[in-house]
Motif scaffolding. Structure first.
Motif, PDB file in Angstrom:
ATOM      1  N   HIS A 100     -18.111  11.717   0.500  1.00 24.00           N
ATOM      2  CA  HIS A 100     -18.952  11.810  -0.693  1.00 24.00           C
ATOM      3  C   HIS A 100     -18.468  12.973  -1.540  1.00 24.00           C
ATOM      4  O   HIS A 100     -18.650  14.123  -1.188  1.00 24.00           O
ATOM      5  N   SER A 101     -17.834  12.686  -2.636  1.00 19.43           N
ATOM      6  CA  SER A 101     -17.350  13.716  -3.553  1.00 19.43           C
ATOM      7  C   SER A 101     -17.715  13.329  -4.979  1.00 19.43           C
ATOM      8  O   SER A 101     -17.475  12.217  -5.413  1.00 19.43           O
ATOM      9  N   SER A 102     -18.297  14.278  -5.693  1.00 14.63           N
ATOM     10  CA  SER A 102     -18.757  13.979  -7.043  1.00 14.63           C
ATOM     11  C   SER A 102     -17.596  13.859  -8.031  1.00 14.63           C
ATOM     12  O   SER A 102     -17.754  13.278  -9.085  1.00 14.63           O
ATOM     13  N   SER A 103     -16.445  14.422  -7.713  1.00 14.42           N
ATOM     14  CA  SER A 103     -15.297  14.349  -8.622  1.00 14.42           C
ATOM     15  C   SER A 103     -14.067  13.901  -7.846  1.00 14.42           C
ATOM     16  O   SER A 103     -13.028  14.547  -7.890  1.00 14.42           O
ATOM     17  N   ARG A 104     -14.208  12.806  -7.124  1.00 11.02           N
ATOM     18  CA  ARG A 104     -13.143  12.356  -6.232  1.00 11.02           C
ATOM     19  C   ARG A 104     -11.830  12.146  -6.963  1.00 11.02           C
ATOM     20  O   ARG A 104     -10.788  12.602  -6.513  1.00 11.02           O
ATOM     21  N   ASP A 105     -11.826  11.445  -8.085  1.00 13.22           N
ATOM     22  CA  ASP A 105     -10.583  11.153  -8.790  1.00 13.22           C
ATOM     23  C   ASP A 105      -9.863  12.437  -9.202  1.00 13.22           C
ATOM     24  O   ASP A 105      -8.653  12.571  -9.008  1.00 13.22           O
ATOM     25  N   ASP A 106     -10.601  13.366  -9.783  1.00  9.53           N
ATOM     26  CA  ASP A 106      -9.993  14.630 -10.195  1.00  9.53           C
ATOM     27  C   ASP A 106      -9.469  15.401  -8.990  1.00  9.53           C
ATOM     28  O   ASP A 106      -8.394  16.007  -9.045  1.00  9.53           O
ATOM     29  N   ASP A 107     -10.230  15.392  -7.899  1.00  6.96           N
ATOM     30  CA  ASP A 107      -9.802  16.104  -6.697  1.00  6.96           C
ATOM     31  C   ASP A 107      -8.511  15.520  -6.139  1.00  6.96           C
ATOM     32  O   ASP A 107      -7.614  16.258  -5.715  1.00  6.96           O
ATOM     33  N   ILE A 108      -8.395  14.201  -6.143  1.00  5.87           N
ATOM     34  CA  ILE A 108      -7.186  13.559  -5.628  1.00  5.87           C
ATOM     35  C   ILE A 108      -5.988  13.893  -6.509  1.00  5.87           C
ATOM     36  O   ILE A 108      -4.890  14.192  -6.027  1.00  5.87           O
ATOM     37  N   ILE A 109      -6.188  13.849  -7.818  1.00  4.20           N
ATOM     38  CA  ILE A 109      -5.107  14.184  -8.750  1.00  4.20           C
ATOM     39  C   ILE A 109      -4.636  15.610  -8.516  1.00  4.20           C
ATOM     40  O   ILE A 109      -3.432  15.889  -8.426  1.00  4.20           O
ATOM     41  N   HIS A 110      -5.595  16.554  -8.413  1.00  3.43           N
ATOM     42  CA  HIS A 110      -5.233  17.948  -8.175  1.00  3.43           C
ATOM     43  C   HIS A 110      -4.579  18.118  -6.804  1.00  3.43           C
ATOM     44  O   HIS A 110      -3.648  18.923  -6.654  1.00  3.43           O
ATOM     45  N   CYS A 111      -5.052  17.377  -5.812  1.00  2.00           N
ATOM     46  CA  CYS A 111      -4.502  17.491  -4.462  1.00  2.00           C
ATOM     47  C   CYS A 111      -3.014  17.149  -4.455  1.00  2.00           C
ATOM     48  O   CYS A 111      -2.196  17.874  -3.875  1.00  2.00           O
ATOM     49  N   VAL A 112      -2.641  16.046  -5.087  1.00  2.00           N
ATOM     50  CA  VAL A 112      -1.228  15.651  -5.133  1.00  2.00           C
ATOM     51  C   VAL A 112      -0.412  16.695  -5.899  1.00  2.00           C
ATOM     52  O   VAL A 112       0.685  17.082  -5.470  1.00  2.00           O
ATOM     53  N   ASP A 113      -0.947  17.166  -7.010  1.00  2.00           N
ATOM     54  CA  ASP A 113      -0.246  18.203  -7.780  1.00  2.00           C
ATOM     55  C   ASP A 113      -0.050  19.464  -6.938  1.00  2.00           C
ATOM     56  O   ASP A 113       1.031  20.066  -6.943  1.00  2.00           O
ATOM     57  N   TYR A 114      -1.099  19.870  -6.229  1.00  2.00           N
ATOM     58  CA  TYR A 114      -1.025  21.089  -5.424  1.00  2.00           C
ATOM     59  C   TYR A 114      -0.040  20.934  -4.271  1.00  2.00           C
ATOM     60  O   TYR A 114       0.673  21.874  -3.923  1.00  2.00           O
ATOM     61  N   LEU A 115      -0.005  19.747  -3.645  1.00  2.00           N
ATOM     62  CA  LEU A 115       0.932  19.523  -2.545  1.00  2.00           C
ATOM     63  C   LEU A 115       2.375  19.684  -3.015  1.00  2.00           C
ATOM     64  O   LEU A 115       3.200  20.304  -2.333  1.00  2.00           O
ATOM     65  N   ILE A 116       2.681  19.132  -4.175  1.00  2.00           N
ATOM     66  CA  ILE A 116       4.040  19.253  -4.712  1.00  2.00           C
ATOM     67  C   ILE A 116       4.346  20.712  -5.040  1.00  2.00           C
ATOM     68  O   ILE A 116       5.434  21.224  -4.734  1.00  2.00           O
ATOM     69  N   CYS A 117       3.398  21.404  -5.644  1.00  2.00           N
ATOM     70  CA  CYS A 117       3.587  22.811  -5.992  1.00  2.00           C
ATOM     71  C   CYS A 117       3.768  23.656  -4.735  1.00  2.00           C
ATOM     72  O   CYS A 117       4.672  24.507  -4.674  1.00  2.00           O
ATOM     73  N   ASP A 118       2.938  23.432  -3.710  1.00  2.00           N
ATOM     74  CA  ASP A 118       3.044  24.202  -2.471  1.00  2.00           C
ATOM     75  C   ASP A 118       4.355  23.914  -1.750  1.00  2.00           C
ATOM     76  O   ASP A 118       4.969  24.816  -1.172  1.00  2.00           O
ATOM     77  N   ALA A 119       4.788  22.654  -1.775  1.00  2.00           N
ATOM     78  CA  ALA A 119       6.055  22.307  -1.137  1.00  2.00           C
ATOM     79  C   ALA A 119       7.218  23.001  -1.829  1.00  2.00           C
ATOM     80  O   ALA A 119       8.122  23.532  -1.183  1.00  2.00           O
ATOM     81  N   HIS A 120       7.188  22.999  -3.148  1.00  2.00           N
ATOM     82  CA  HIS A 120       8.256  23.678  -3.898  1.00  2.00           C
ATOM     83  C   HIS A 120       8.233  25.171  -3.624  1.00  2.00           C
ATOM     84  O   HIS A 120       9.293  25.799  -3.451  1.00  2.00           O
ATOM     85  N   GLN A 121       7.036  25.750  -3.558  1.00  2.00           N
ATOM     86  CA  GLN A 121       6.915  27.176  -3.295  1.00  2.00           C
ATOM     87  C   GLN A 121       7.446  27.525  -1.911  1.00  2.00           C
ATOM     88  O   GLN A 121       7.995  28.619  -1.697  1.00  2.00           O
ATOM     89  N   ALA A 122       7.297  26.596  -0.953  1.00  2.00           N
ATOM     90  CA  ALA A 122       7.768  26.824   0.417  1.00  2.00           C
ATOM     91  C   ALA A 122       9.238  26.447   0.591  1.00  2.00           C
ATOM     92  O   ALA A 122       9.749  26.477   1.709  1.00  2.00           O
ATOM     93  N   HIS A 123       9.907  26.061  -0.503  1.00  2.00           N
ATOM     94  CA  HIS A 123      11.313  25.651  -0.476  1.00  2.00           C
ATOM     95  C   HIS A 123      11.517  24.428   0.426  1.00  2.00           C
ATOM     96  O   HIS A 123      12.523  24.332   1.137  1.00  2.00           O
ATOM     97  N   ALA A 124      10.551  23.522   0.376  1.00  2.00           N
ATOM     98  CA  ALA A 124      10.658  22.289   1.163  1.00  2.00           C
ATOM     99  C   ALA A 124      11.484  21.260   0.403  1.00  2.00           C
ATOM    100  O   ALA A 124      11.432  21.181  -0.823  1.00  2.00           O
ATOM    101  N   SER A 125      12.232  20.456   1.148  1.00  2.00           N
ATOM    102  CA  SER A 125      13.025  19.394   0.529  1.00  2.00           C
ATOM    103  C   SER A 125      12.267  18.077   0.500  1.00  2.00           C
ATOM    104  O   SER A 125      12.567  17.208  -0.326  1.00  2.00           O
TER     105      SER A 125
END
Length: 283
Positions: free
Chosen positions: A153-178
């Motif tokens: 149950h999330s009141s802003s599920r769509d926005d949270d999912i969009i941010h989650c994918v963006d954050y995962l890519i940003c965190d991976a790049h920050q960690a120098h992941a391939s």
């Protein structure tokens, strides 16, 4: 701590001139069109050949506060508070907090923050680049925690999912992941980063989020979100602060859902010559 909390160009010149003997008229010309504190710091480091850490160390010593040269803070930051988008308050124990700031002018806010939180607070200086990274890290962890708590149950599920994918890519790049690997199991979506060739667990999310996260990635890669029985490949670009990443996507059906891999490629990267890689002349 010193009582004079304003940081003006005279103070900056004094700190620089102690070691570098800079002519005042040259200093004034360099800062002529630089009005913000962070802009002034950056242009001085570039023009007078001083590292950002060295200059911030001088500023911290001037105000008798500590300076952290790295944003990689090891303590739990999931309960940190972001104040005015430029201050970060982290709880270190029951009776103490640490306030991270990048502009010494923000020290004037310390008494009010101490009254508000009714606790002892230690001000700590970070470079503005590292503070921004740490604030982003806190925002990302808070979202990951929110998704774990409110997976049904999330009141802003769509926005949270969009941010989650963006954050995962940003965190991976920050960690120098391939690569980013999203691997579904019976109850958990395992998120792994490939760093230096080794897959490392970064995050575990409820399996109920897997469909939405994979669908978001498929939309970015222009794949068919309704097709879940056949492998698919695609690509998309994501713009970070200073560069654009080329993301290659591969989706493959498994027993518990689609396994998805995102490969992160920097279009501006160059192949390192062998003489720079090899440490032994006999190689």
């Amino acid at each position: 701590m010193q009582t004079k909390l304003n940081f003006d160009t005279d103070t900056l010149y004094m700190l620089l001139n102690n070691d570098h003997k800079i002519a005042r008229d040259l200093f004034n010309r360099v800062l002529e069109n630089q009005h913000g504190f962070h802009q002034q710091i950056d242009i001085c480091c570039q023009h007078f050949n001083i590292s950002l850490d060295d200059l911030y160390t001088k500023i911290a010593h001037h105000y008798d506060i500590s300076f952290f040269p790295s944003y990689a803070y090891t303590q739990d930051i999931s309960q940190a508070d972001i104040l005015n988008n430029r201050l970060l308050l982290i709880k270190t124990d029951q009776s103490h907090r640490r306030l991270f700031l990048s502009n010494p002018a923000d020290l004037s806010k310390l008494p009010g923050i101490q009254i508000q939180y009714n606790t002892n607070i230690t001000p700590t200086l970070l470079t503005h680049h590292n503070l921004n990274r740490l604030v982003n890290q806190v925002q990302h962890q808070k979202l990951y925690a929110l998704l774990n708590q409110n997976s049904r149950h999330s009141s802003s599920r769509d926005d949270d999912i969009i941010h989650c994918v963006d954050y995962l890519i940003c965190d991976a790049h920050q960690a120098h992941a391939s690569d980013i690997h999203l691997e579904p199991s019976e109850h958990t979506l395992h998120v792994r980063f490939r760093i230096d060739g080794i897959l490392q667990v970064f995050l575990k999310l409820p399996i109920t989020l897997a469909l939405n996260i994979v669908s978001r990635i498929k939309i970015l890669a222009k794949l068919n979100i309704s097709e879940k029985r056949l492998p698919q490949d695609g690509r998309f670009h994501v713009k970070l602060s200073v560069r654009t990443l080329d993301c290659r996507v591969s989706c493959c059906p498994t027993q518990f859902g689609e396994k998805t891999v995102i490969r992160l490629l920097n279009p501006n990267s160059q192949i390192m010559p062998l003489e720079r890689i090899a440490s032994d002349n006999n190689i």
